[in-house]
Design an enzyme around this catalytic site. Structure first.
Site, PDB file in Angstrom:
ATOM      1  N   THR A 149    -111.221 -43.680  43.977  1.00  0.00           N
ATOM      2  CA  THR A 149    -110.163 -43.354  43.022  1.00  0.00           C
ATOM      3  C   THR A 149    -110.232 -41.899  42.569  1.00  0.00           C
ATOM      4  O   THR A 149    -111.333 -41.314  42.520  1.00  0.00           O
ATOM      5  CB  THR A 149    -110.303 -44.258  41.775  1.00  0.00           C
ATOM      6  OG1 THR A 149    -109.420 -43.783  40.757  1.00  0.00           O
ATOM      7  CG2 THR A 149    -111.710 -44.248  41.207  1.00  0.00           C
ATOM      8  N   TYR A 186    -115.076 -47.168  34.815  1.00  0.00           N
ATOM      9  CA  TYR A 186    -114.382 -47.482  36.070  1.00  0.00           C
ATOM     10  C   TYR A 186    -114.649 -46.378  37.099  1.00  0.00           C
ATOM     11  O   TYR A 186    -115.091 -46.647  38.223  1.00  0.00           O
ATOM     12  CB  TYR A 186    -112.875 -47.629  35.811  1.00  0.00           C
ATOM     13  CG  TYR A 186    -112.052 -47.669  37.073  1.00  0.00           C
ATOM     14  CD1 TYR A 186    -112.131 -48.753  37.931  1.00  0.00           C
ATOM     15  CD2 TYR A 186    -111.219 -46.601  37.405  1.00  0.00           C
ATOM     16  CE1 TYR A 186    -111.390 -48.778  39.101  1.00  0.00           C
ATOM     17  CE2 TYR A 186    -110.472 -46.621  38.566  1.00  0.00           C
ATOM     18  CZ  TYR A 186    -110.568 -47.711  39.413  1.00  0.00           C
ATOM     19  OH  TYR A 186    -109.839 -47.717  40.575  1.00  0.00           O
TER      20      TYR A 186
HETATM   21  N1  UFG Z   1     -98.021 -43.710  30.609  1.00  0.00           N
HETATM   22  C1  UFG Z   1     -97.149 -43.724  29.530  1.00  0.00           C
HETATM   23  N2  UFG Z   1     -96.752 -44.935  29.048  1.00  0.00           N
HETATM   24  C2  UFG Z   1     -97.148 -46.120  29.587  1.00  0.00           C
HETATM   25  C3  UFG Z   1     -98.034 -46.101  30.693  1.00  0.00           C
HETATM   26  C4  UFG Z   1     -98.463 -44.877  31.171  1.00  0.00           C
HETATM   27  O1  UFG Z   1     -96.765 -42.677  29.007  1.00  0.00           O
HETATM   28  O2  UFG Z   1     -96.736 -47.186  29.084  1.00  0.00           O
HETATM   29  C5  UFG Z   1     -98.446 -42.408  31.173  1.00  0.00           C
HETATM   30  C6  UFG Z   1     -99.942 -42.155  31.127  1.00  0.00           C
HETATM   31  O3  UFG Z   1    -100.315 -41.617  29.879  1.00  0.00           O
HETATM   32  C7  UFG Z   1    -100.117 -41.192  32.297  1.00  0.00           C
HETATM   33  C8  UFG Z   1     -99.064 -41.664  33.300  1.00  0.00           C
HETATM   34  O4  UFG Z   1     -98.118 -42.413  32.535  1.00  0.00           O
HETATM   35  O5  UFG Z   1     -99.784 -39.892  31.903  1.00  0.00           O
HETATM   36  C9  UFG Z   1     -99.617 -42.564  34.383  1.00  0.00           C
HETATM   37  O6  UFG Z   1    -100.363 -43.605  33.773  1.00  0.00           O
HETATM   38  P1  UFG Z   1    -100.824 -44.922  34.568  1.00  0.00           P
HETATM   39  O7  UFG Z   1    -101.476 -45.808  33.581  1.00  0.00           O
HETATM   40  O8  UFG Z   1     -99.706 -45.444  35.371  1.00  0.00           O
HETATM   41  O9  UFG Z   1    -101.888 -44.356  35.612  1.00  0.00           O
HETATM   42  P2  UFG Z   1    -103.172 -43.446  35.348  1.00  0.00           P
HETATM   43  O10 UFG Z   1    -102.835 -42.083  35.847  1.00  0.00           O
HETATM   44  O11 UFG Z   1    -103.680 -43.542  33.976  1.00  0.00           O
HETATM   45  O12 UFG Z   1    -104.244 -44.192  36.229  1.00  0.00           O
HETATM   46  C10 UFG Z   1    -104.287 -44.101  37.619  1.00  0.00           C
HETATM   47  C11 UFG Z   1    -104.816 -45.387  38.209  1.00  0.00           C
HETATM   48  C12 UFG Z   1    -106.211 -45.640  37.735  1.00  0.00           C
HETATM   49  C13 UFG Z   1    -107.067 -44.455  38.056  1.00  0.00           C
HETATM   50  C14 UFG Z   1    -106.458 -43.204  37.533  1.00  0.00           C
HETATM   51  C15 UFG Z   1    -107.194 -42.008  38.030  1.00  0.00           C
HETATM   52  O13 UFG Z   1    -103.980 -46.430  37.831  1.00  0.00           O
HETATM   53  O14 UFG Z   1    -106.720 -46.774  38.394  1.00  0.00           O
HETATM   54  O15 UFG Z   1    -105.118 -43.057  37.974  1.00  0.00           O
HETATM   55  O16 UFG Z   1    -107.143 -41.009  37.099  1.00  0.00           O
HETATM   56  F1  UFG Z   1    -108.282 -44.608  37.499  1.00  0.00           F
END
Ligand code: UFG
Length: 331
Positions: A121, A145
């Site tokens: 990841t 994680y």
């Molecule tokens: N976000 C929102 N509102 C929401 C959900 C997400 O604004 O309801 C934003 C988050 O703050 C972030 C972006 O959307 O800026 C993407 O968020 P996600 O939760 O979709 O994904 P992440 O980037 O946090 O996480 C992903 C993978 C993880 C991994 C990570 C690596 O899902 O498994 O990238 O940094 F660990």
């Protein structure tokens, strides 16, 4: 022929794993799925595929499965993936990710399975100094994680140095979309990922959604991520197995499209593709979110000849929207 080596896919009933099962099948590999069905869904795997219900950390079961099906490569997706949960319950992550992987790698070494593909990841990078992030950027995970996955990469590195064993660790950026033919897709019990949350809001399954922070140092102030279609991701695993079978070297590779989209851009895309507008609130930042995370995935392109076919955010959202709509109708 090398194309037809039998492959064991752990976590094959999960979101990414079930797409990999389809990709390996389409490429002519006999596939066996091992999944304990904690979060996976049996119906995500075609009934024609041999399915073993059990744990990837169960050495006897894995040894028996490898022997029975003449397995020559293992593609390891099984694991726990919810970042906030990993903060609340770190031992679950070290057990399900690092511990289970140690057992599985041990079973491969004992059985003489020399090729291993690992789901890693972008979380191993933590908050990167700059983007795009190459593979040799510092690995400083900021949650259990990411640490549990990075530790597994180290286990693989040391195992490959000591034994006749090689591997490709694939560091995924933000996985999106669903099978273009609608056979499988994402089914989270409690959606947390941006696109799934936005789609559920568009469907009216939620009243509204929240942007986690609009004061980042990005063009519109919201977080920027590199979204990669799950079918393109699955294809990279097939190419990685072929790479190893063909004598290619062990590698750690980023998988992304090298292009960032902001939270606002993603929400606008979901509204446009679905044809539905919905209320969006702006709230504080979520703990541990980097401003931007975009891959330098040039090594995967060069080494594996990987060429993503569904790099457009519109395509990813359209496939995910179609999938979620078909599921909602089913329920
Ligand atoms: N976000 C929102 N509102 C929401 C959900 C997400 O604004 O309801 C934003 C988050 O703050 C972030 C972006 O959307 O800026 C993407 O968020 P996600 O939760 O979709 O994904 P992440 O980037 O946090 O996480 C992903 C993978 C993880 C991994 C990570 C690596 O899902 O498994 O990238 O940094 F660990």
């Amino acid at each position: 022929m090398s194309e037809q080596i039998p492959v064991l896919i752990t976590g094959g009933a999960g979101y990414i794993g079930s797409h990999a099962v389809l990709a390996f099948g389409a490429a002519g590999h006999p596939v066996v799925v091992l999944d304990n069905l904690t979060t996976g869904r049996r119906e995500a795997v075609p009934s024609s595929i041999p399915f073993v219900t059990g744990d990837a950390g169960d050495n006897d079961l894995v040894a028996q499965t490898i022997q029975e099906h003449d397995i020559a490569a293992v593609v390891h997706f099984a694991g726990s993936i919810v970042v906030p949960e990993s903060v609340a319950d770190p031992l679950k992550y070290y057990r399900n990710n690092t511990g289970v992987s140690c057992n599985l790698i041990q079973a491969c070494v004992t059985a003489g399975v020399r090729h291993f593909i690992f789901s890693s990841t972008a979380a191993v990078y933590g908050i990167p100094d700059s983007v795009p992030v190459p593979e040799d950027a510092p690995t400083v995970p900021i949650n259990p994680y990411g640490t549990s996955k990075l530790m597994t990469e180290w286990v693989l590195r040391d195992t490959a140095a000591a034994h006749d064993f090689n591997y490709v660790a694939l560091r995924y950026f933000n996985v999106a979309g669903a099978d273009p033919q609608g056979r499988t897709g994402q089914c989270s019990a409690n959606a947390t990922h941006l696109i799934e949350v936005a789609i559920k809001t568009a469907q009216g399954l939620r009243d509204d959604m929240e942007i986690f922070g609009d004061d980042f140092d990005t063009p519109d102030g919201t977080g920027v991520r590199d979204y990669i279609h799950v079918a393109d991701l699955a294809d990279a695993h097939v190419l990685a197995v072929r790479h190893l079978i063909g004598g290619g070297r062990t590698a750690v590779l980023n998988l992304g499209n090298q292009r960032g989209f902001s939270v606002r851009e993603v929400i606008e895309t979901v509204q446009r593709i679905s044809g539905r507008s919905f209320p969006v609130k702006t709230g504080p930042r979520r703990a541990g979110d980097p401003a931007g995370l975009v891959a330098d995935a040039s090594t995967a392109r060069r080494l594996l000849g990987w060429r993503p076919q569904r790099a457009e955010l519109d395509t990813q959202v359209a496939d995910a929207w179609r999938w979620q709509q078909s599921r909602t109708k089913e329920q």
